[in-house]
Design an enzyme around this catalytic site. Sequence first.
Site, PDB file in Angstrom:
ATOM      1  N   SER A  96       0.824  -1.211   0.000  1.00 38.26           N
ATOM      2  CA  SER A  96       0.000   0.000   0.000  1.00 38.26           C
ATOM      3  C   SER A  96       0.854   1.255   0.000  1.00 38.26           C
ATOM      4  CB  SER A  96      -0.930   0.001   1.220  1.00 38.26           C
ATOM      5  OG  SER A  96      -0.192   0.136   2.420  1.00 38.26           O
ATOM      6  N   SER A  97       2.089   1.164   0.487  1.00 42.10           N
ATOM      7  CA  SER A  97       2.980   2.336   0.575  1.00 42.10           C
ATOM      8  C   SER A  97       3.663   2.662  -0.741  1.00 42.10           C
ATOM      9  CB  SER A  97       4.059   2.105   1.643  1.00 42.10           C
ATOM     10  OG  SER A  97       3.485   1.861   2.900  1.00 42.10           O
ATOM     11  N   SER A 151       2.222   1.726  -4.031  1.00 42.67           N
ATOM     12  CA  SER A 151       1.329   1.572  -5.185  1.00 42.67           C
ATOM     13  C   SER A 151       0.540   2.872  -5.369  1.00 42.67           C
ATOM     14  CB  SER A 151       0.382   0.384  -4.974  1.00 42.67           C
ATOM     15  OG  SER A 151       1.120  -0.782  -4.710  1.00 42.67           O
ATOM     16  N   LYS A 152       1.258   3.941  -5.641  1.00 45.14           N
ATOM     17  CA  LYS A 152       0.671   5.269  -5.591  1.00 45.14           C
ATOM     18  C   LYS A 152       1.069   6.101  -6.812  1.00 45.14           C
ATOM     19  CE  LYS A 152       1.264   5.205  -0.524  1.00 45.14           C
ATOM     20  NZ  LYS A 152      -0.030   5.531   0.043  1.00 45.14           N
ATOM     21  N   CYS A 161      -2.735  11.107   0.605  1.00 42.17           N
ATOM     22  CA  CYS A 161      -1.575  10.426   1.173  1.00 42.17           C
ATOM     23  C   CYS A 161      -0.737  11.468   1.890  1.00 42.17           C
ATOM     24  CB  CYS A 161      -0.744   9.726   0.096  1.00 42.17           C
ATOM     25  SG  CYS A 161       0.766   8.979   0.769  1.00 42.17           S
ATOM     26  N   ASN A 189       2.033  11.046   3.574  1.00 35.80           N
ATOM     27  CA  ASN A 189       3.462  10.881   3.351  1.00 35.80           C
ATOM     28  C   ASN A 189       3.891  11.522   2.030  1.00 35.80           C
ATOM     29  OD1 ASN A 189       4.908   9.313   5.491  1.00 35.80           O
ATOM     30  ND2 ASN A 189       3.186   7.933   5.186  1.00 35.80           N
ATOM     31  N   SER A 192      -3.608  -0.276   6.269  1.00 38.80           N
ATOM     32  CA  SER A 192      -3.851   0.452   5.026  1.00 38.80           C
ATOM     33  C   SER A 192      -3.998  -0.550   3.894  1.00 38.80           C
ATOM     34  CB  SER A 192      -2.695   1.412   4.732  1.00 38.80           C
ATOM     35  OG  SER A 192      -2.894   2.089   3.505  1.00 38.80           O
ATOM     36  N   HIS A 237       0.357  -1.390   8.276  1.00 35.11           N
ATOM     37  CA  HIS A 237       1.375  -0.509   7.686  1.00 35.11           C
ATOM     38  C   HIS A 237       2.706  -0.715   8.394  1.00 35.11           C
ATOM     39  CE1 HIS A 237       3.267   3.268   6.332  1.00 35.11           C
ATOM     40  NE2 HIS A 237       2.380   3.268   5.362  1.00 35.11           N
ATOM     41  N   MET A 289       0.846   5.930   8.157  1.00 31.92           N
ATOM     42  CA  MET A 289       0.417   6.809   7.085  1.00 31.92           C
ATOM     43  C   MET A 289       0.390   8.247   7.615  1.00 31.92           C
ATOM     44  SD  MET A 289      -1.318   3.802   7.549  1.00 31.92           S
ATOM     45  CE  MET A 289      -3.064   4.009   7.893  1.00 31.92           C
ATOM     46  N   GLY A 290       0.798   9.194   6.778  1.00 35.59           N
ATOM     47  CA  GLY A 290       0.837  10.585   7.230  1.00 35.59           C
ATOM     48  C   GLY A 290      -0.528  11.132   7.595  1.00 35.59           C
TER      49      GLY A 290
END
Length: 395
Positions: A66-67, A69-70, A104, A106, A308, A313, A317-318
């Site tokens: 999840s971290s 794939s953005k 997001c 972050n 997430s 996570h 997450m930010g």
Amino acid sequence: MTHAPQLRIPATYMRGGTSKGVFFRLEDLPPAAQVPGAARDALLMRVIGSPDPYGKHTDGMGGATSSTSKCVIISKSTQPDHDVDYLYGQVSIDTAFVDWSGNCGNLSSAVGPFAIANGLIDPAKIPHDGSCTVRIWQANIGKTIVAHVPVSAGQVQETGDFELDGVTFPAAEIQLEFLDPSDEGEGGGAMFPTGNLVDDLAVPGVGTFKATLINAGIPTIFLNAADLGYTGTELQGAINDDKAALARFETIRAHGAVRMGLIAKVEDAATRQHTPKVAFVAPAQDYTASSGKRIAAGDIDLHVRALSMGKLHHAMMGTAAVAIGTAASIPGTLVNLAAGGGEREAVRFGHPSGTLRVGAQAKLVDGQWTVTKAIMSRSARVLMEGAVRVPADSF
């Protein structure tokens, strides 16, 4: 037999906080992808390498978490008193889906540096040395983020000695202010959509749990770790290797989303994977982070673990950190109680990779809690720049 050629699309691969993503200028996207819709979603999925039944993202830029794939799309702002518009897409790993429902936090730290480096900021605003203030319109949720980006010799300063748990190497510190971060849930509207600081959340087949349901930073469901059978010091393996636990969390998330007014029925949660988040809290205690670093109870105010896109996570997450800071500042929420209760404007919490400090300014106005801003520090760095290649018939 003829085959479609590959298109070359200018892009930058960036780390922001504890996330990574592919950044685009809106004007560099193919015309069909410059507007919301199926073509844009298909393009971004192909860039990332989704949907991937193997769960590896071998044929794309994603990292199968999840971290990582953005995708981010940046343009000059259409809003008064803002520099850039920032649109964020969370790309599902194994299904054909891009979730545009949230931000997001972050990657928010990388928006300012990207905008400066890509000519989207008025040169008059960029000092030769010092800090450049970038006002960002977060288009997914309609909120303002103010980034304070260090500049050296007229260029973004990326290297430095700021250490962020969950990131291997130090970098330059970027301070983020999330202005008026509450009221982004399109359901109940208020920061606490049920009107309560703590609810009894009934989840058929699972149980009834004390829960703080909050819209701040990102819609989040906070639970007590002990009520779930956890200590709050768990690392990724303890949750992510337990398929029954993941299924239970997803069921809780779906019912919480309905209670928050984010979806009409639990089945709709499958098409809203990015929000809300589920997190569990516990009082401070000694633990060992995933890096092997020993964290003493006296170094933190509480523990928080957050999921997430269906997995625990690796850090935090930010946007969930904004929710944590906001909830901690309001006496009586589960987050505040886990931190020891009382009034506070900042907390340092333990997460699987270490610790993070976040501040928030909340006040009670006419019987309703409001938060003016949340503040935290992150870092960002360009990992690669140039162009991504995608088959011309993929969108």
